[in-house]
Design a protein around this motif. Structure first.
Motif, PDB file in Angstrom:
ATOM      1  N   SER A 187       0.826  -1.209   0.000  1.00 59.21           N
ATOM      2  CA  SER A 187       0.000   0.000   0.000  1.00 59.21           C
ATOM      3  C   SER A 187       0.858   1.257   0.000  1.00 59.21           C
ATOM      4  O   SER A 187       0.582   2.213  -0.742  1.00 59.21           O
ATOM      5  N   ALA A 188       1.901   1.277   0.812  1.00 66.89           N
ATOM      6  CA  ALA A 188       2.750   2.460   0.925  1.00 66.89           C
ATOM      7  C   ALA A 188       3.469   2.772  -0.381  1.00 66.89           C
ATOM      8  O   ALA A 188       3.713   3.936  -0.701  1.00 66.89           O
ATOM      9  N   ALA A 189       3.792   1.730  -1.148  1.00 66.17           N
ATOM     10  CA  ALA A 189       4.519   1.937  -2.406  1.00 66.17           C
ATOM     11  C   ALA A 189       3.714   2.762  -3.400  1.00 66.17           C
ATOM     12  O   ALA A 189       4.282   3.458  -4.246  1.00 66.17           O
ATOM     13  N   LYS A 190       2.380   2.690  -3.293  1.00 66.22           N
ATOM     14  CA  LYS A 190       1.530   3.458  -4.216  1.00 66.22           C
ATOM     15  C   LYS A 190       1.407   4.920  -3.804  1.00 66.22           C
ATOM     16  O   LYS A 190       0.880   5.733  -4.561  1.00 66.22           O
ATOM     17  N   LEU A 191       1.867   5.251  -2.616  1.00 63.72           N
ATOM     18  CA  LEU A 191       1.604   6.573  -2.064  1.00 63.72           C
ATOM     19  C   LEU A 191       2.857   7.437  -1.947  1.00 63.72           C
ATOM     20  O   LEU A 191       2.861   8.448  -1.257  1.00 63.72           O
ATOM     21  N   GLY A 192       3.931   7.030  -2.609  1.00 62.70           N
ATOM     22  CA  GLY A 192       5.128   7.862  -2.638  1.00 62.70           C
ATOM     23  C   GLY A 192       5.933   7.851  -1.372  1.00 62.70           C
ATOM     24  O   GLY A 192       6.697   8.795  -1.107  1.00 62.70           O
ATOM     25  N   MET A 193       5.848   6.796  -0.588  1.00 66.41           N
ATOM     26  CA  MET A 193       6.536   6.742   0.697  1.00 66.41           C
ATOM     27  C   MET A 193       7.927   6.128   0.556  1.00 66.41           C
ATOM     28  O   MET A 193       8.216   5.386  -0.377  1.00 66.41           O
ATOM     29  N   ASP A 194       8.791   6.438   1.503  1.00 68.10           N
ATOM     30  CA  ASP A 194      10.156   5.903   1.568  1.00 68.10           C
ATOM     31  C   ASP A 194      10.125   4.735   2.548  1.00 68.10           C
ATOM     32  O   ASP A 194      10.010   4.933   3.754  1.00 68.10           O
ATOM     33  N   ILE A 195      10.216   3.510   2.025  1.00 67.58           N
ATOM     34  CA  ILE A 195      10.000   2.309   2.835  1.00 67.58           C
ATOM     35  C   ILE A 195      11.331   1.604   3.058  1.00 67.58           C
ATOM     36  O   ILE A 195      12.033   1.248   2.102  1.00 67.58           O
ATOM     37  N   ARG A 196      11.692   1.381   4.332  1.00 63.46           N
ATOM     38  CA  ARG A 196      12.897   0.613   4.652  1.00 63.46           C
ATOM     39  C   ARG A 196      12.478  -0.581   5.505  1.00 63.46           C
ATOM     40  O   ARG A 196      11.804  -0.416   6.522  1.00 63.46           O
ATOM     41  N   VAL A 197      12.875  -1.777   5.120  1.00 63.12           N
ATOM     42  CA  VAL A 197      12.514  -2.988   5.849  1.00 63.12           C
ATOM     43  C   VAL A 197      13.788  -3.697   6.269  1.00 63.12           C
ATOM     44  O   VAL A 197      14.576  -4.129   5.418  1.00 63.12           O
ATOM     45  N   ALA A 198      14.004  -3.821   7.582  1.00 64.60           N
ATOM     46  CA  ALA A 198      15.185  -4.498   8.122  1.00 64.60           C
ATOM     47  C   ALA A 198      14.765  -5.790   8.808  1.00 64.60           C
ATOM     48  O   ALA A 198      14.005  -5.761   9.781  1.00 64.60           O
ATOM     49  N   THR A 199      15.243  -6.911   8.288  1.00 62.04           N
ATOM     50  CA  THR A 199      14.916  -8.225   8.847  1.00 62.04           C
ATOM     51  C   THR A 199      16.192  -9.038   8.997  1.00 62.04           C
ATOM     52  O   THR A 199      17.155  -8.846   8.243  1.00 62.04           O
ATOM     53  N   GLU A 231      19.894  -0.308  11.895  1.00 59.62           N
ATOM     54  CA  GLU A 231      20.347   1.072  12.040  1.00 59.62           C
ATOM     55  C   GLU A 231      20.248   1.823  10.713  1.00 59.62           C
ATOM     56  O   GLU A 231      19.860   2.992  10.669  1.00 59.62           O
ATOM     57  N   LEU A 232      20.590   1.144   9.628  1.00 61.89           N
ATOM     58  CA  LEU A 232      20.473   1.749   8.304  1.00 61.89           C
ATOM     59  C   LEU A 232      19.020   2.078   8.001  1.00 61.89           C
ATOM     60  O   LEU A 232      18.701   3.137   7.455  1.00 61.89           O
ATOM     61  N   ALA A 233      18.111   1.179   8.362  1.00 60.46           N
ATOM     62  CA  ALA A 233      16.692   1.396   8.101  1.00 60.46           C
ATOM     63  C   ALA A 233      16.137   2.556   8.922  1.00 60.46           C
ATOM     64  O   ALA A 233      15.329   3.349   8.434  1.00 60.46           O
ATOM     65  N   VAL A 234      16.566   2.676  10.152  1.00 61.06           N
ATOM     66  CA  VAL A 234      16.001   3.667  11.077  1.00 61.06           C
ATOM     67  C   VAL A 234      16.586   5.060  10.869  1.00 61.06           C
ATOM     68  O   VAL A 234      15.950   6.062  11.220  1.00 61.06           O
ATOM     69  N   TYR A 235      17.773   5.153  10.279  1.00 62.73           N
ATOM     70  CA  TYR A 235      18.442   6.449  10.171  1.00 62.73           C
ATOM     71  C   TYR A 235      17.545   7.482   9.474  1.00 62.73           C
ATOM     72  O   TYR A 235      17.129   7.326   8.335  1.00 62.73           O
ATOM     73  N   GLY A 236      17.198   8.544  10.196  1.00 67.83           N
ATOM     74  CA  GLY A 236      16.383   9.634   9.656  1.00 67.83           C
ATOM     75  C   GLY A 236      14.919   9.297   9.459  1.00 67.83           C
ATOM     76  O   GLY A 236      14.186  10.060   8.821  1.00 67.83           O
ATOM     77  N   ALA A 237      14.456   8.172  10.006  1.00 65.57           N
ATOM     78  CA  ALA A 237      13.076   7.729   9.781  1.00 65.57           C
ATOM     79  C   ALA A 237      12.068   8.612  10.513  1.00 65.57           C
ATOM     80  O   ALA A 237      12.323   9.097  11.620  1.00 65.57           O
ATOM     81  N   ASP A 238      10.914   8.794   9.879  1.00 68.83           N
ATOM     82  CA  ASP A 238       9.796   9.500  10.511  1.00 68.83           C
ATOM     83  C   ASP A 238       8.915   8.541  11.302  1.00 68.83           C
ATOM     84  O   ASP A 238       8.253   8.950  12.257  1.00 68.83           O
ATOM     85  N   ILE A 239       8.890   7.289  10.875  1.00 68.83           N
ATOM     86  CA  ILE A 239       8.085   6.256  11.508  1.00 68.83           C
ATOM     87  C   ILE A 239       8.967   5.042  11.780  1.00 68.83           C
ATOM     88  O   ILE A 239       9.703   4.593  10.898  1.00 68.83           O
TER      89      ILE A 239
END
Length: 324
Positions: A187-199, A231-239
């Motif tokens: 869903s987020a990909a359709k809305l212009g969001m910056d998505i980082r997933v760390a697993t 840490e790479l995923a979270v750097y500068g994250a809003d959420i």
């Protein structure tokens, strides 16, 4: 006499005529339809806060099939149908003929003669797909092992309410690449969001869904990063978003998962890398001091209970759209 407000008093948003039938994954709606659906959810929430009655589903019945335990899903759908003027009928999957071997196709055809829509919370996503294929009424996925689209919609509503926008918002999802992650990124990909997933390695999102998300991101100007580095995923994250490390159905892997996810806890050290005004999200239930520390989930940046409340309003928007 005081005027009873309806959506006509909120002219910017009305339920829209949708060409689809079912809500199964989270990517069924176009970008414009998703934006409309989120605004509808926000307006329905305001109507409820204003104490105003809006009942487009008067006389309608939603059959609610549960093969998995639930708090938020059951209560939010049942209350949501009541507020919209309809009835939510709880159906324990083990007590249906499905539990005694009746074909899913037969159940779908029979229930289509009785109710106006079905919400199902079950295990294999193939069950939901087969139900939708044989039902003549809308099918709403309340959770499967692969997708959780209603949660994703509530998540996006919460982000929109707290950040005032979606485009360009940086979302870091930390932990298991599970059903919650799948629907959220689609869903987020359709809305212009910056998505980082760390697993952790071995717990990545489904490869097919990752490829589909990347294609959507390329088409809509979003960014998708998958990594093993929280840490790479979270750097500068809003959420910052996390979920339990051991979802329902994986309890026998609990000890293995606790070891694998040990470096993925959302804690004070990790969140220092995020934007100073970050919001913390969790779909609940949470295991404090496993995937997140108490000081974070119970702290000033946490919006988890707004997020939980929005399950009610986001799902009302879905039901008002699909069942009218």
């Amino acid at each position: 006499m005081e005027t009873v407000k309806t959506l006509a008093h909120y002219p910017s948003v009305q339920p829209f005529k949708w060409s689809g039938k079912d809500f199964l994954r989270g990517d069924e709606f176009s970008k414009e339809e998703l934006e409309h659906l989120l605004q509808l959810a926000i307006h329905l929430k305001q109507l409820q806060k204003d104490g105003q009655v809006y009942q487009p589903l008067k006389g309608k019945t939603l059959g609610m099939i549960f093969d998995k335990a639930s708090t938020r899903t059951r209560v939010s759908f049942e209350v949501g149908m009541y507020q919209l003027g309809g009835i939510g009928m709880y159906l324990n999957g083990k007590e249906l003929q499905l539990g005694r071997g009746e074909p899913i196709s037969d159940t779908a055809k029979v229930l289509s003669r009785y109710v106006d829509g079905i919400m199902i919370r079950t295990h294999a996503h193939s069950i939901v797909e087969e139900l939708a294929a044989h039902a003549s009424i809308p099918i709403i996925n309340g959770l499967t092992d692969l997708f959780h689209p209603c949660q994703a919609l509530a998540d996006l509503q919460t982000i929109l309410e707290h950040k005032g926008k979606l485009k360009g918002v940086k979302v870091a999802y930390i932990g298991d690449g599970n059903n919650v992650a799948h629907s959220l990124v689609l869903s987020a990909a359709k809305l212009g969001m910056d998505i980082r997933v760390a697993t952790p390695a071995g717990y990545e999102m489904n490869e097919t869904i990752t490829r589909q998300t990347q294609a959507l991101a390329d088409a809509h100007g979003s960014k998708l990063l998958t990594t093993t580095d929280p840490e790479l995923a979270v750097y500068g994250a809003d959420i910052i978003y996390t979920d339990v490390w051991t979802s329902m159905g994986f309890e026998e892997e609990n000890e293995i998962r606790l070891n694998a996810f040990a470096g993925y806890q959302v804690n004070e050290k990790l969140v220092k890398l995020a934007h100073k005004d970050y919001s913390f999200m969790h779909c609940l239930p949470a295991h404090r001091d496993e995937e997140v520390t108490g000081e974070i989930i119970d702290g000033p940046h946490s919006v988890v209970f707004d997020q939980a409340e929005n399950r009610l309003h986001a799902q009302k928007a879905v039901m008002a759209t699909l069942l009218t």
